[in-house]
Design an enzyme around this catalytic site. Structure first.
Site, PDB file in Angstrom:
ATOM      1  CG  ASN A  25     -11.485 -59.915  71.012  1.00  0.00           C
ATOM      2  OD1 ASN A  25     -12.489 -59.984  71.273  1.00  0.00           O
ATOM      3  ND2 ASN A  25     -10.824 -61.155  71.063  1.00  0.00           N
ATOM      4  CG  HIS A  28     -14.991 -64.287  69.371  1.00  0.00           C
ATOM      5  ND1 HIS A  28     -15.337 -62.715  69.677  1.00  0.00           N
ATOM      6  CD2 HIS A  28     -13.775 -64.415  69.926  1.00  0.00           C
ATOM      7  CE1 HIS A  28     -14.490 -62.458  70.474  1.00  0.00           C
ATOM      8  NE2 HIS A  28     -13.393 -63.507  70.577  1.00  0.00           N
ATOM      9  CB  CYS A  34     -15.410 -64.540  73.029  1.00  0.00           C
ATOM     10  SG  CYS A  34     -13.937 -63.380  73.391  1.00  0.00           S
TER      11      CYS A  34
END
Lengths: 71, 346
Positions: B303, B273, B123
């Site tokens: 995500n 993020h 990430c």
């Protein structure tokens, strides 16, 4: 601690009137509830509690004590 | 704005961004059917995610990367012949070796006289990729870098683990970082952070050389929340990751402001993020910015690991919300544990 109780009521999916130190966390105390409680304590107290210690808690009172003892 | 300190040397900017998603959809209704105690409205309420895209069984992160690059060259064909370096960030390579970026060069039909390398980060990977691209350009080593982020965490996720299956989606993004026509654009400064002490908090334990896959690593176990996984699959300690995030992200936000000598009012947007709604709500409260300056994009994609930030940037650029002169903070955090923030000027 009313803001804390309101948050715990939402996390445990119970009425806020039921929330007190003796309330058992029970089946609702899963990983999502623990993560939500970390965020709640951070928001109210700007304190970080151990996820592992939270996982050991069995009552709302134990969570309160952990939050009070956190730095 | 009082000051801003992009990377010294030859300046760089982001010139184009395109994304790509696999076609298979995993909806909240699908998850609710698999996990009866996890109703669709609760999933949406907690995570903000309605759908995530999942790569087909024979579709890899490299395929998604090629798709993002094809979309990029379709919308901005002028960059195809200018790329002189490929950086591919992925944690799901086609092979242990060779390097996926080398295969991508061939797949894209790019000339052999260019550089290519993989970056293994999650990430935080897009921001790290920006720093490497800007560094190559600043040093005069490259002029136009194709920065690609692509991942398929779905292939690491056990079907019985609702905790991570709910959050992660597959996807890819391709970004052109270049020294050409920089005008008002800029990249930097950067702030980085690493805590390998938390490596086991977000991990696929088996499959490398420390713990090769075996019959033992494939043994399934159920945790106290009812999630099933083995050592071959992705494990995330949500509490530990949240604790780390709430500690390090606001700290990095402030450190970057200080390093750039700017205030929050100087920022057009802060693109974090896109972990999930729950985590972003908590971070937004701590950082203290309004909704308009903290754009989000996870509802229909979940995500997507290292691609979440370029997915948001693409959305904001397309909507005209990042006009020339915009200053954006990008901040990635996660597996490693690893985090990185940067200022990007458009």
């Amino acid at each position: 601690m009313s803001e804390f109780y309101e948050g715990m009521a939402e996390i445990l999916d119970v009425d806020v009137s039921e929330v007190g130190p003796d309330l058992e966390l029970g089946e609702a105390w899963d990983s999502l509830a623990i993560v939500s409680t970390i965020a709640l304590i951070d928001e109210i107290h700007d304190r970080s509690v151990s996820p592992d210690a939270l996982a050991q808690c069995r009552t709302v009172g134990q969570v309160e004590a952990l939050a009070a003892a956190a730095e | 704005m009082t000051a801003l300190h992009p990377s010294p040397g030859v300046p760089a900017r982001i010139a184009a961004i395109a994304t790509h998603l696999p076609s298979r959809v995993l909806s909240n209704a699908d998850l609710a059917a698999a996990f009866p105690d996890w109703p669709a409205d609760k999933i949406l309420d907690k995570t903000g995610i309605r759908e995530r895209r999942i790569a087909a069984d024979d579709e890899t992160a490299l395929d998604l990367a090629a798709g993002a690059c094809a979309a990029l060259f379709d919308q901005a064909p002028q960059w195809r012949n200018r790329v002189d370096f490929i950086i591919l960030c992925t944690q799901a390579p086609d092979h242990v070796l060779p390097t996926s970026a080398c295969i991508l060069q061939h797949r894209l039909g790019l000339p052999t006289g260019i550089g290519a390398l993989d970056v293994n980060l999650g990430c935080s990977g897009f921001v790290y990729g920006l720093s490497l691209a800007a560094g190559l350009i600043a040093a005069g080593t490259a002029a136009t870098v194709l920065l690609v982020t692509a991942d398929t965490y779905s292939k690491y996720i056990h079907r019985g683990d609702k905790s991570v299956r709910t959050l992660f989606g597959d996807g890819a993004a391709a970004t052109i970082v270049t020294s050409e026509d920089v005008a008002g654009g800029s990249i930097g400064p950067f702030v980085f952070g690493t805590d390998g002490g938390g490596a086991d908090r977000l991990i696929v334990p088996a499959g490398g050389f420390r713990l090769p896959r075996s019959a033992a690593t494939a043994v399934e176990r159920e945790d106290r929340s009812g999630n099933v996984r083995s050592d071959d699959s992705l494990f995330m300690d949500g509490g530990a990751v949240l604790t780390f995030t709430l500690r390090e992200v606001p700290r990095t936000f402030r450190a970057l402001l200080e390093k750039a000598e700017v205030t929050p009012d100087d920022l057009t947007a802060v693109v974090l993020h896109q972990a999930n709604k729950f985590m972003l709500d908590a971070l937004q409260k701590k950082i203290g910015l309004d909704d308009a300056r903290m754009p989000r994009r996870y509802e229909m994609i979940g995500n997507t690991v290292s691609s979440t930030i370029p997915f948001v940037l693409e959305q904001e650029l397309a909507a005209g919300r990042l006009p020339v002169g915009s200053r954006v903070m990008v901040l990635g955090f996660g597996v490693g544990l690893s985090w990185a923030g940067a200022l990007v000027g458009f």
